[in-house]
Design an enzyme around this catalytic site. Sequence first.
Site, PDB file in Angstrom:
ATOM      1  N   CYS A   1      36.103  45.318  44.891  1.00 24.72           N
ATOM      2  CA  CYS A   1      36.880  44.545  43.895  1.00 24.72           C
ATOM      3  C   CYS A   1      35.730  44.122  43.020  1.00 24.72           C
ATOM      4  O   CYS A   1      35.087  44.839  42.371  1.00 24.72           O
ATOM      5  CB  CYS A   1      38.005  43.605  44.278  1.00 24.72           C
TER       6      CYS A   1
ATOM      7  N   HIS B   1      41.276  46.290  47.989  1.00 28.36           N
ATOM      8  CA  HIS B   1      41.083  45.232  49.113  1.00 28.36           C
ATOM      9  C   HIS B   1      41.441  45.437  50.478  1.00 28.36           C
ATOM     10  O   HIS B   1      42.408  44.846  50.990  1.00 28.36           O
ATOM     11  CB  HIS B   1      41.476  43.962  48.558  1.00 28.36           C
TER      12      HIS B   1
ATOM     13  N   GLU C   1      40.200  44.560  53.014  1.00 25.43           N
ATOM     14  CA  GLU C   1      40.199  43.388  53.853  1.00 25.43           C
ATOM     15  C   GLU C   1      40.967  42.409  53.716  1.00 25.43           C
ATOM     16  O   GLU C   1      41.335  41.290  54.480  1.00 25.43           O
ATOM     17  CB  GLU C   1      38.879  42.777  53.577  1.00 25.43           C
TER      18      GLU C   1
END
Length: 250
Positions: free
Chosen positions: A96, A183, A185
């Site tokens: 990002c 994302h 994560e």
Amino acid sequence: MRICVVVCGRVAEPLADVMPPYLESFRALLAPQLPEAAFAGCSAIDGEFPRSVDDHDVYIFSGSPHGVYEDLPWIRESEAFVRRAAAAGKVLIGGCFGHQLIAQALGGEVRKSERGWGMGVHRHALTGREAWMRGGPDAVNVLVSHQDQVIRPPEGAVVLASSEFCPNAMLRIGDRILTMQGHPEMNVPTVDRILDMRRDKVGEAVFSEGKGSLGRALDHEAMAGWLAGFIRVALAAAPDLSAELRAGAA
């Protein structure tokens, strides 16, 4: 294998019960795939950087609520660190904001997209599959939360995944840099909460579409495998330091 998560944002207090710190998020994503890795972190947003780029083998640049085009000293310092680390042959990963930071630091262009906000689960189709991208689908479902985009990648960058909304969703820059707009994560409760927090800002259409997308199956585990594969291949290869990267670090 020494991995440093370069933290570019603080977890907002309203998210503290659903969103782990960036270091822990990336550790949880990658440690099962890279059991040999030792994870550390530094807080770039607070002006903290490793004393030397040689302190670690891999640098992961996190997300942030900031825009890379903001004229903030820590962002300029982060760009300079990206250029030094790239010139030294370190493996760089960006997610990002980190994706955008690395692209801008190496000559690309980042700005608010005319397409507006991307929130929820987006599908990014692979434009090619490289040797380290073992398994997984040909189009990944990944959590996103962004308005800014890489409009023009750095010279020589290879687009590995794309969508109509985000044409430059995943980039490989040389043999040691991999960045992505998504994302992998993050978790669904975090993006669900961000949607609630940004409802007025993103508008009802984006809010409703984002909420409706959160039930889709995610491909984060496959993406973690790709990241681990890329890191291993990049560390095993001899540094490929282009004249452009060396000049940019000067």
